[in-house]
Design an enzyme around this catalytic site. Structure first.
Site, PDB file in Angstrom:
ATOM      1  N   HIS A   1      46.116  47.105  41.351  1.00 38.01           N
ATOM      2  CA  HIS A   1      45.453  45.714  41.719  1.00 38.01           C
ATOM      3  C   HIS A   1      45.608  45.096  40.397  1.00 38.01           C
ATOM      4  O   HIS A   1      45.547  45.423  39.353  1.00 38.01           O
ATOM      5  CB  HIS A   1      44.031  45.728  41.909  1.00 38.01           C
ATOM      6  CG  HIS A   1      43.898  45.919  43.554  1.00 38.01           C
ATOM      7  ND1 HIS A   1      42.475  46.002  44.123  1.00 38.01           N
ATOM      8  CD2 HIS A   1      44.656  46.508  44.429  1.00 38.01           C
ATOM      9  CE1 HIS A   1      42.557  46.166  45.247  1.00 38.01           C
ATOM     10  NE2 HIS A   1      43.925  46.416  45.703  1.00 38.01           N
TER      11      HIS A   1
ATOM     12  N   CYS B   1      54.141  41.583  47.303  1.00 34.56           N
ATOM     13  CA  CYS B   1      52.757  41.271  46.783  1.00 34.56           C
ATOM     14  C   CYS B   1      52.494  41.044  45.440  1.00 34.56           C
ATOM     15  O   CYS B   1      51.721  40.219  45.013  1.00 34.56           O
ATOM     16  CB  CYS B   1      52.248  42.841  46.848  1.00 34.56           C
ATOM     17  SG  CYS B   1      53.343  44.085  45.625  1.00 34.56           S
TER      18      CYS B   1
ATOM     19  N   ASN C   1      38.116  41.350  39.347  1.00 32.82           N
ATOM     20  CA  ASN C   1      38.878  41.758  40.349  1.00 32.82           C
ATOM     21  C   ASN C   1      38.931  40.551  41.390  1.00 32.82           C
ATOM     22  O   ASN C   1      37.956  40.695  42.255  1.00 32.82           O
ATOM     23  CB  ASN C   1      38.434  43.002  40.897  1.00 32.82           C
ATOM     24  CG  ASN C   1      39.315  43.520  41.908  1.00 32.82           C
ATOM     25  OD1 ASN C   1      40.329  42.905  42.424  1.00 32.82           O
ATOM     26  ND2 ASN C   1      38.678  44.834  42.646  1.00 32.82           N
TER      27      ASN C   1
END
Length: 714
Positions: A272, A115, A296
Site C-alpha cells: 500500500h 493502481c 494510510n
C-alpha cells in the site's frame, strides 16, 4: 438528447511549432492559462451543445475499440468482448460528479493495471487545493449538463485542459475501469478517461509508478529513495520537503502476489502507498528522538508499535508537546520512530511541488527551471559516456551554483549547494501502440574547469570529455519515464549532459532543475557564424596555362560551362576516385554551385569562376578525407559535424539536425557529393545574409519577393 459530434482542429507543420513557441513566451501553458488540448475549448463546446440541445461526443477520443487499447485491450481481444460505451445518465437516474468532497472511497480499481495512477489520485483527495487544480469546480450531471467534462493535467512542462465526453466503458451493466465504492460518483472515472486520452488509450495506462501520477497532477518533480541504502541525512531531507509543501509517499515492497494486502505483525499493510504527513523531534527521557507521522489513505489500519496512538512512549513526553503531536482521529494516521520507519518500509517518494502550486506564503519554495530538448540520430543522440566518439554531441546544459545551503538546514556538514535534477522522456506511453516503449536514459554532471568558468555558453567538444571525468551522475541509466537524483555540490559551474544509454536512439525530453537557492542555468549551444575567406578576385592572366587548356577542352565553343556540363565534368572526375562513396552530383546540386560562383548572372561559369570553384572542391575533398576516419569512402553524421567546423562553419544543434536529415543516407552516412552540396549551400546562404546585413546587427528584413527570390533560387 441527440449527440453532437465535434471534430478537433489540428495545426501541423513548422508554422505550428513557431506559433507554439510564441504562445509559450506569452504565458500559455501555465496552470492559470492552460493549453486547450487538441484545440478543444470546454466552455465553447459546452455552450454549443446546450444551445443545440445535444450531448457532446468527442471524436478526438471516440467510444471505439481503439480507445480501449491496442494489444491486451485491442479490438480483437477477448477482454474487450461485450464492452459498450454508456453515459452515467443511462446507468443511473441521479448520477453525481462529486458527493461531499472527493475521498479515497471514490477510487476503486477496475480491470486495468493502473493502481499507480489511482494511488496518485487518492493522494490528491487529501489536499483540496491540489485536487481542484486538476478537477475544476462547477461540473455536474444536473445544472448545465451537456455530456462534457474537463480536467487539467501537467504534460511535460505544460498544463493542458483536457475535454472528455462522459461515454464510459461498460460491461454487464458496470464500469469496466475506475469506479466509486458507492457506484454513483463519476469524477474519478472521468479523470481516468482524460488521462487515457492524453496517453492514447486506456491500455497505455497499464503499469507505472505513483510518482508519474504525482507529477502529472502537480507539475512537481519526484525523488526516489531505497530506504536500505538511503543517505545519512534523509531525515533532514524529509523535514525540508515537508517544509516546502512536498507530497511524500512510502511503501513496503511485496515479494509475491500473495503478499499484496498482507498485514504485518504491527499492523502495517504491504504493497500500500502510505503518505508521510509530518516529522518532529521530541524529548524522550532526556534524548531527542526523530518521529515520522504516517497516514494510510486506504483504511484505518494503524501501526501498533512504538509511538503508536496507545503506546507507552507518550507517557514520557512533556504533556503540552504530547497534546500537540498526538493524533486523536481514527483516520489511519499515526506516529512512529524514524528508526522503525527505516526498518519497516522499503521505499520513499518525494514529489517536490513548483512554486505556483504552493499558495501559502509561509512555505519555503523551490527555484525551478525547465528545458525541452531532443535526441536525433546523427546529430544530437550521442549515447552515454561509454561511446566517447559521439557522447559530446548530446544536448548540454550549464548550472551556476553560487549560494550554499543555510547552515541549519543540514546540521554541521560541509557547506554545499543542494539541487534536484530530473530527466523525463516525452510521449512514450502514447507511442506504445506503435511498438515504442521507454528508452534507457540518464545524465552525467561535469565540473567546468577554472579556465572555462564564465566563458560564453559554447557546446563542449569531444576533447573536453576525453580529458575530464564526471563529477556526478544519475544513479543509473534505466528505462523509466523519468530519472531524478538529488545532488549537493560545492559552488561553481557545472555542465549536465542528458542522454540515452546507446547512441542513435531518438526521443524528446524535458530536463528540470529544482534548486534550494537561486541558480543560473543556460543551454549550451554554439553561436551561428562562418569564417569564410574573402571572395577571390582573379584575372585570367593569373590562372595556370594547364588549367586554361583543360577549361577550353571542357567548356566547348562558348567558353562557358553550363549546369548540365558541370554535372558531367564533376561526375567524370569523381568516378576516378574509387575510394569515395558517391552516387554522383545531381543537376540541383550543380545548379547551387553555379548560383554561388556565377558573378555575371548568366547562369554559366566562365574560366575564372570555374577555377575558383575547382579549387574549392579540392579543398572540400581534403577535408572530407581528413574526417573520413575509418576510410570507408563516406563520413558518419558525427564526422560530418567536425568536418563542417573544419570548413569554417559553426552551427547550433538545430541546424545540425536539419543538415543530417537532408544530406545523410538512411544509415547516417554522408557521401562526398552530399558533403560538397551542403558546404556550397551553407556558403551561399551565409554570403547572401552578409550582403543583406548592411548594418552588421545580425538581423535582416525581407519582403515577400526577396524571401521567395532567396529561398527559391539560392
Amino acid at each position: 438528447m441527440a449527440e453532437e459530434i465535434i471534430t478537433p482542429v489540428y495545426c501541423t507543420g513548422v508554422s505550428a511549432q513557431v506559433q507554439k513557441q510564441r504562445a509559450k513566451e506569452l504565458g500559455l501553458g501555465r496552470h492559470e492559462n492552460a493549453i486547450k488540448y487538441l484545440g478543444q475549448d470546454y466552455e465553447q463546446l459546452r455552450a454549443r451543445c446546450l444551445q443545440s440541445g445535444t450531448l457532446f461526443r468527442d471524436e478526438a477520443f471516440p467510444p471505439v475499440p481503439q480507445s480501449l487499447g491496442f494489444k491486451d485491450l485491442g479490438p480483437n481481444s477477448s477482454k474487450t468482448y461485450g464492452i459498450k460505451w454508456k453515459r452515467p445518465t443511462e446507468l443511473l437516474s441521479n448520477p453525481q460528479f462529486i458527493v461531499d468532497g472527493a475521498t479515497r472511497t471514490d477510487i476503486c480499481q477496475g480491470a486495468l493495471g493502473d493502481c499507480w495512477l489511482l494511488a496518485a489520485i487518492a493522494s490528491l483527495t487529501l489536499n483540496d487545493t491540489l485536487l481542484h487544480r486538476v478537477v475544476p469546480h462547477g461540473q455536474s450531471f444536473q445544472n448545465g449538463y451537456a455530456g462534457i467534462f474537463h480536467f487539467q493535467l501537467w504534460q511535460f512542462g505544460e498544463w493542458v485542459d483536457v475535454v472528455v465526453d462522459d461515454l464510459l466503458p461498460i460491461k454487464d451493466g458496470k464500469l469496466v475501469f475506475v469506479h466509486s465504492a458507492e457506484g454513483n460518483e463519476f469524477w474519478s472515472a472521468l479523470l481516468e478517461k482524460a488521462y487515457a486520452k492524453v496517453n492514447g488509450s486506456y491500455e497505455s495506462l497499464s503499469g507505472g509508478s505513483t510518482s508519474e501520477g504525482f507529477e502529472d497532477f502537480t507539475g512537481g518533480v519526484t525523488e526516489w529513495y531505497e530506504l536500505r541504502k538511503a543517505p545519512s541525512d534523509l531525515y533532514q531531507i524529509i523535514l525540508k520537503a515537508l517544509e516546502r509543501g512536498s507530497l511524500l509517499g512510502c511503501s513496503i515492497d511485496i515479494s509475491s502476489v500473495l503478499d499484496m494486502e498482507a498485514i504485518t505483525f504491527k499492523k502495517l499493510v504491504k504493497g500500500h502507498a502510505y503518505s508521510v504527513t509530518g516529522a518532529k523531534q521530541v524529548n524522550y527521557r532526556g534524548q531527542m528522538v526523530n518521529l515520522i507521522r504516517m497516514r494510510n489513505p486506504w483504511g484505518e489500519v494503524e501501526w501498533t508499535g512504538a509511538w503508536s496512538d496507545s503506546s507507552s512512549e507518550w507517557n514520557s513526553v512533556d504533556p503540552y508537546e504530547r497534546e500537540q503531536l498526538r493524533v486523536k482521529m481514527e483516520d489511519g494516521e499515526f506516529w512512529m520512530s524514524f528508526r522503525d520507519f527505516m526498518r519497516e518500509f522499503t521505499r520513499l517518494e518525494i514529489c517536490n511541488l513548483t512554486p505556483d502550486a504552493l499558495k501559502s506564503r509561509t512555505i519555503r519554495k523551490w527555484n525551478t527551471t525547465l528545458y525541452e530538448g531532443t535526441w536525433r540520430r546523427g546529430s544530437t543522440a550521442g549515447g552515454c559516456r561509454n561511446y566517447p566518439a559521439t557522447f559530446w554531441v548530446n544536448p548540454q546544459f550549464k548550472i551556476r551554483l553560487d549560494e550554499t545551503d543555510d547552515p541549519d538546514d543540514y546540521g554541521d556538514r560541509e557547506s554545499g549547494c543542494s539541487f534536484v535534477l530530473a530527466l523525463m522522456q516525452k510521449h512514450r506511453r502514447r507511442e506504445r501502440r506503435f511498438g515504442r516503449d521507454m528508452e534507457t536514459i540518464g545524465f552525467a554532471v561535469y565540473e567546468v574547469p577554472p579556465e572555462l568558468v564564465g566563458q560564453p555558453a559554447l557546446h563542449l567538444k569531444r576533447d573536453f570529455f576525453l580529458a575530464n571525468a564526471s563529477r556526478a551522475r544519475s544513479e543509473q541509466f534505466i528505462n523509466l519515464r523519468e530519472v531524478s537524483t538529488r545532488f549537493r555540490l560545492p559552488p561553481g559551474e557545472y555542465v549536465v549532459v542528458p542522454s540515452t544509454f546507446e547512441p542513435n536512439k531518438e526521443g524528446d525530453f524535458v530536463l528540470r532543475f529544482f534548486s534550494e537557492k537561486s541558480a543560473g542555468t543556460a543551454e549550451l549551444d554554439d553561436q551561428i557564424q562562418a569564417n569564410l575567406p574573402d571572395e577571390q578576385v582573379l584575372s585570367e592572366e593569373e590562372i595556370d596555362e594547364n588549367f586554361k587548356a583543360l577549361f577550353r577542352q571542357l567548356a566547348g565553343e562558348d567558353m562557358e560551362i553550363s549546369v548540365k556540363e558541370l554535372r558531367t565534368i564533376l561526375n567524370r572526375i569523381i568516378s576516378k576516385h574509387k575510394d569515395l562513396r558517391t552516387k554522383g552530383f545531381s543537376l540541383e546540386s550543380c545548379r547551387s554551385m553555379v548560383n554561388l560562383m556565377d558573378r555575371d548572372g548568366n547562369g554559366k561559369l566562365g574560366l575564372v569562376e570555374f577555377n575558383i570553384l575547382w579549387n574549392r572542391i579540392r579543398n572540400y575533398l581534403s577535408i572530407f578525407r581528413k574526417f573520413d576516419l575509418d576510410k570507408s569512402g563516406s563520413m558518419s553524421a558525427y564526422e560530418m559535424r567536425m568536418a563542417i567546423e573544419s570548413a569554417g562553419f559553426k552551427l547550433n544543434k538545430k541546424l545540425y539536425e536539419l543538415i543530417i536529415t537532408r544530406y545523410s543516407e538512411p544509415d547516417l552516412a554522408v557521401d562526398f557529393d552530399n558533403f560538397v552540396c551542403c558546404l556550397v549551400r551553407l556558403e551561399t546562404m551565409f554570403r547572401f545574409f552578409k550582403t543583406l546585413d548592411t548594418d552588421l546587427d545580425g538581423v535582416v528584413t525581407f519582403d515577400l519577393f526577396k524571401w521567395l527570390q532567396l529561398t527559391m533560387f539560392a
